[in-house]
Write a protein that holds these residues in place. Structure first.
Motif, PDB file in Angstrom:
ATOM      1  N   ARG A 139     -35.601  20.914  16.591  1.00 27.17           N
ATOM      2  CA  ARG A 139     -34.952  20.729  15.288  1.00 27.17           C
ATOM      3  C   ARG A 139     -33.433  20.692  15.364  1.00 27.17           C
ATOM      4  O   ARG A 139     -32.781  20.494  14.351  1.00 27.17           O
ATOM      5  CB  ARG A 139     -35.413  21.821  14.325  1.00 27.17           C
ATOM      6  CG  ARG A 139     -36.880  21.666  13.997  1.00 27.17           C
ATOM      7  CD  ARG A 139     -37.315  22.548  12.887  1.00 27.17           C
ATOM      8  NE  ARG A 139     -38.723  22.300  12.580  1.00 27.17           N
ATOM      9  CZ  ARG A 139     -39.455  23.104  11.853  1.00 27.17           C
ATOM     10  NH1 ARG A 139     -38.927  24.180  11.335  1.00 27.17           N
ATOM     11  NH2 ARG A 139     -40.716  22.827  11.635  1.00 27.17           N
ATOM     12  N   ARG A 140     -32.882  20.888  16.548  1.00 30.17           N
ATOM     13  CA  ARG A 140     -31.427  20.815  16.670  1.00 30.17           C
ATOM     14  C   ARG A 140     -30.924  19.383  16.598  1.00 30.17           C
ATOM     15  O   ARG A 140     -29.750  19.154  16.360  1.00 30.17           O
ATOM     16  CB  ARG A 140     -30.972  21.448  17.979  1.00 30.17           C
ATOM     17  CG  ARG A 140     -30.964  22.964  17.860  1.00 30.17           C
ATOM     18  CD  ARG A 140     -30.172  23.624  18.909  1.00 30.17           C
ATOM     19  NE  ARG A 140     -28.750  23.393  18.787  1.00 30.17           N
ATOM     20  CZ  ARG A 140     -27.875  23.846  19.658  1.00 30.17           C
ATOM     21  NH1 ARG A 140     -28.267  24.552  20.689  1.00 30.17           N
ATOM     22  NH2 ARG A 140     -26.593  23.610  19.512  1.00 30.17           N
ATOM     23  N   ARG A 141     -31.794  18.438  16.796  1.00 22.83           N
ATOM     24  CA  ARG A 141     -31.410  17.022  16.713  1.00 22.83           C
ATOM     25  C   ARG A 141     -31.488  16.556  15.263  1.00 22.83           C
ATOM     26  O   ARG A 141     -32.453  16.810  14.561  1.00 22.83           O
ATOM     27  CB  ARG A 141     -32.337  16.155  17.564  1.00 22.83           C
ATOM     28  CG  ARG A 141     -32.259  16.458  19.025  1.00 22.83           C
ATOM     29  CD  ARG A 141     -31.284  15.548  19.691  1.00 22.83           C
ATOM     30  NE  ARG A 141     -31.073  15.958  21.074  1.00 22.83           N
ATOM     31  CZ  ARG A 141     -29.924  15.837  21.680  1.00 22.83           C
ATOM     32  NH1 ARG A 141     -28.888  15.327  21.047  1.00 22.83           N
ATOM     33  NH2 ARG A 141     -29.788  16.213  22.922  1.00 22.83           N
ATOM     34  N   CYS A 142     -30.466  15.826  14.843  1.00 24.40           N
ATOM     35  CA  CYS A 142     -30.427  15.255  13.502  1.00 24.40           C
ATOM     36  C   CYS A 142     -31.479  14.154  13.408  1.00 24.40           C
ATOM     37  O   CYS A 142     -31.613  13.343  14.337  1.00 24.40           O
ATOM     38  CB  CYS A 142     -29.038  14.693  13.214  1.00 24.40           C
ATOM     39  SG  CYS A 142     -28.937  13.811  11.647  1.00 24.40           S
ATOM     40  N   ASN A 143     -32.202  14.111  12.297  1.00 23.13           N
ATOM     41  CA  ASN A 143     -33.228  13.088  12.105  1.00 23.13           C
ATOM     42  C   ASN A 143     -32.634  11.693  11.947  1.00 23.13           C
ATOM     43  O   ASN A 143     -33.261  10.700  12.301  1.00 23.13           O
ATOM     44  CB  ASN A 143     -34.091  13.411  10.882  1.00 23.13           C
ATOM     45  CG  ASN A 143     -34.927  14.647  11.092  1.00 23.13           C
ATOM     46  OD1 ASN A 143     -35.197  15.040  12.211  1.00 23.13           O
ATOM     47  ND2 ASN A 143     -35.328  15.265   9.995  1.00 23.13           N
ATOM     48  N   SER A 144     -31.418  11.615  11.423  1.00 23.32           N
ATOM     49  CA  SER A 144     -30.808  10.310  11.161  1.00 23.32           C
ATOM     50  C   SER A 144     -30.109   9.731  12.387  1.00 23.32           C
ATOM     51  O   SER A 144     -30.363   8.604  12.786  1.00 23.32           O
ATOM     52  CB  SER A 144     -29.789  10.423  10.023  1.00 23.32           C
ATOM     53  OG  SER A 144     -30.420  10.879   8.860  1.00 23.32           O
ATOM     54  N   CYS A 145     -29.208  10.516  12.990  1.00 25.11           N
ATOM     55  CA  CYS A 145     -28.382   9.972  14.083  1.00 25.11           C
ATOM     56  C   CYS A 145     -28.738  10.530  15.457  1.00 25.11           C
ATOM     57  O   CYS A 145     -28.150  10.123  16.455  1.00 25.11           O
ATOM     58  CB  CYS A 145     -26.908  10.226  13.801  1.00 25.11           C
ATOM     59  SG  CYS A 145     -26.451  11.970  13.824  1.00 25.11           S
ATOM     60  N   ASN A 146     -29.660  11.482  15.515  1.00 24.21           N
ATOM     61  CA  ASN A 146     -30.128  12.096  16.770  1.00 24.21           C
ATOM     62  C   ASN A 146     -29.032  12.903  17.479  1.00 24.21           C
ATOM     63  O   ASN A 146     -29.151  13.213  18.658  1.00 24.21           O
ATOM     64  CB  ASN A 146     -30.721  11.042  17.713  1.00 24.21           C
ATOM     65  CG  ASN A 146     -31.734  11.647  18.646  1.00 24.21           C
ATOM     66  OD1 ASN A 146     -32.366  12.653  18.325  1.00 24.21           O
ATOM     67  ND2 ASN A 146     -31.899  11.036  19.804  1.00 24.21           N
ATOM     68  N   LYS A 147     -27.971  13.226  16.757  1.00 22.28           N
ATOM     69  CA  LYS A 147     -26.890  14.047  17.315  1.00 22.28           C
ATOM     70  C   LYS A 147     -27.330  15.513  17.328  1.00 22.28           C
ATOM     71  O   LYS A 147     -28.023  15.964  16.423  1.00 22.28           O
ATOM     72  CB  LYS A 147     -25.640  13.873  16.462  1.00 22.28           C
ATOM     73  CG  LYS A 147     -24.442  14.638  16.940  1.00 22.28           C
ATOM     74  CD  LYS A 147     -23.253  14.389  16.015  1.00 22.28           C
ATOM     75  CE  LYS A 147     -22.117  15.307  16.362  1.00 22.28           C
ATOM     76  NZ  LYS A 147     -21.029  15.198  15.377  1.00 22.28           N
ATOM     77  N   LYS A 148     -26.924  16.253  18.359  1.00 27.23           N
ATOM     78  CA  LYS A 148     -27.300  17.662  18.461  1.00 27.23           C
ATOM     79  C   LYS A 148     -26.446  18.489  17.501  1.00 27.23           C
ATOM     80  O   LYS A 148     -25.215  18.438  17.535  1.00 27.23           O
ATOM     81  CB  LYS A 148     -27.126  18.157  19.891  1.00 27.23           C
ATOM     82  CG  LYS A 148     -27.784  19.477  20.152  1.00 27.23           C
ATOM     83  CD  LYS A 148     -27.808  19.802  21.630  1.00 27.23           C
ATOM     84  CE  LYS A 148     -28.620  21.035  21.885  1.00 27.23           C
ATOM     85  NZ  LYS A 148     -28.745  21.313  23.311  1.00 27.23           N
ATOM     86  N   ARG A 149     -27.100  19.254  16.639  1.00 25.14           N
ATOM     87  CA  ARG A 149     -26.398  20.087  15.660  1.00 25.14           C
ATOM     88  C   ARG A 149     -25.888  21.357  16.329  1.00 25.14           C
ATOM     89  O   ARG A 149     -26.533  21.909  17.210  1.00 25.14           O
ATOM     90  CB  ARG A 149     -27.340  20.478  14.533  1.00 25.14           C
ATOM     91  CG  ARG A 149     -27.850  19.335  13.741  1.00 25.14           C
ATOM     92  CD  ARG A 149     -28.829  19.827  12.710  1.00 25.14           C
ATOM     93  NE  ARG A 149     -29.392  18.708  11.979  1.00 25.14           N
ATOM     94  CZ  ARG A 149     -30.515  18.751  11.325  1.00 25.14           C
ATOM     95  NH1 ARG A 149     -31.219  19.860  11.283  1.00 25.14           N
ATOM     96  NH2 ARG A 149     -30.963  17.695  10.691  1.00 25.14           N
ATOM     97  N   SER A 150     -24.767  21.842  15.848  1.00 24.82           N
ATOM     98  CA  SER A 150     -24.242  23.105  16.378  1.00 24.82           C
ATOM     99  C   SER A 150     -24.816  24.277  15.585  1.00 24.82           C
ATOM    100  O   SER A 150     -25.294  24.127  14.462  1.00 24.82           O
ATOM    101  CB  SER A 150     -22.719  23.114  16.319  1.00 24.82           C
ATOM    102  OG  SER A 150     -22.277  22.932  14.993  1.00 24.82           O
ATOM    103  N   ILE A 151     -24.763  25.443  16.189  1.00 28.87           N
ATOM    104  CA  ILE A 151     -25.311  26.651  15.574  1.00 28.87           C
ATOM    105  C   ILE A 151     -24.205  27.351  14.784  1.00 28.87           C
ATOM    106  O   ILE A 151     -23.130  27.610  15.311  1.00 28.87           O
ATOM    107  CB  ILE A 151     -25.891  27.582  16.652  1.00 28.87           C
ATOM    108  CG1 ILE A 151     -27.091  26.893  17.316  1.00 28.87           C
ATOM    109  CG2 ILE A 151     -26.305  28.918  16.049  1.00 28.87           C
ATOM    110  CD1 ILE A 151     -27.671  27.645  18.483  1.00 28.87           C
ATOM    111  N   LYS A 152     -24.506  27.634  13.527  1.00 30.66           N
ATOM    112  CA  LYS A 152     -23.533  28.321  12.668  1.00 30.66           C
ATOM    113  C   LYS A 152     -23.570  29.822  12.937  1.00 30.66           C
ATOM    114  O   LYS A 152     -22.541  30.438  13.170  1.00 30.66           O
ATOM    115  CB  LYS A 152     -23.845  28.047  11.201  1.00 30.66           C
ATOM    116  CG  LYS A 152     -22.899  28.755  10.257  1.00 30.66           C
ATOM    117  CD  LYS A 152     -23.210  28.444   8.823  1.00 30.66           C
ATOM    118  CE  LYS A 152     -22.213  29.185   7.945  1.00 30.66           C
ATOM    119  NZ  LYS A 152     -22.439  28.925   6.538  1.00 30.66           N
TER     120      LYS A 152
END
Length: 191
Positions: free
Chosen positions: A66-79
């Motif tokens: 789930r760290r990957r964005c569904n739209s752009c597949n970019k890895k999300r950072s942890i808040k």
């Protein structure tokens, strides 16, 4: 005699590899006739330790996916991280649960989301099933006592939790459409 218990996870994201779970043993000095195999307490300890590792591996795999964005597949950072607890049939498990920053690639709000949302509940389906099944045959207090005697459930699981699990199962049955095999008995019976 001592026993070293290790688990090996394959294809489990960051938890892949071998993990030492537990070292347990007992001497032969205290053995009595019939003391063969694991005691109930030893089995509860072993199941609880394995469950802790297994649930942690499941959570790590879900977080990684789930760290990957569904739209752009970019890895999300942890808040940030929150510690969550889950009651299972094999003990209470504590999980570090990250909140992920939103990507914002689609122009929407960049609010934080929980990576384990939708998967993580307060108690496992298996525990609720066992509690409801026992409560259908015993009082809520007796059902809780049986769970405590046979499984490494957390001491805070009491008759109120068993009652809640029973009502939860009942409400889910009410919502589902149940196909009764004798619903059309009037049309089928002769005469």
């Amino acid at each position: 005699m001592r026993m070293l218990v290790t688990l090996e996870f394959a294809e489990a994201g960051t938890k892949s590899g071998t993990h030492r779970v537990l070292i347990m043993g007992r001497g032969t000095d205290d053995l009595q006739a019939g003391d063969i195999g694991l005691s109930l307490d030893e089995a509860k300890t072993l199941l609880s330790a394995i469950q802790d590792e297994f649930v942690s591996a499941q959570a790590a795999e879900i977080v990684e996916a789930r760290r990957r964005c569904n739209s752009c597949n970019k890895k999300r950072s942890i808040k940030d991280w929150k510690l969550r607890r889950v009651h299972t049939a094999f003990g209470r498990v504590y999980l570090p649960s990250p909140r992920l920053k939103g990507c914002g690639c689609d122009g929407s709000n960049r609010r934080a989301i929980s990576a384990l949302k939708g998967w993580l509940m307060r108690s496992s389906n298996e525990l609720r099933y066992l509690a409801a099944k026992l409560a259908s045959q015993h009082s809520y207090r007796q059902a809780a006592a049986i769970l405590h005697e046979l499984l490494p459930v957390h001491p805070k699981l009491g008759h109120v939790s068993v009652r809640a699990a029973t009502f939860d199962v009942g409400s889910r049955l009410d919502q589902d459409q149940i196909n009764e095999p004798f619903a059309d008995w009037r049309r089928v019976r002769p005469g």
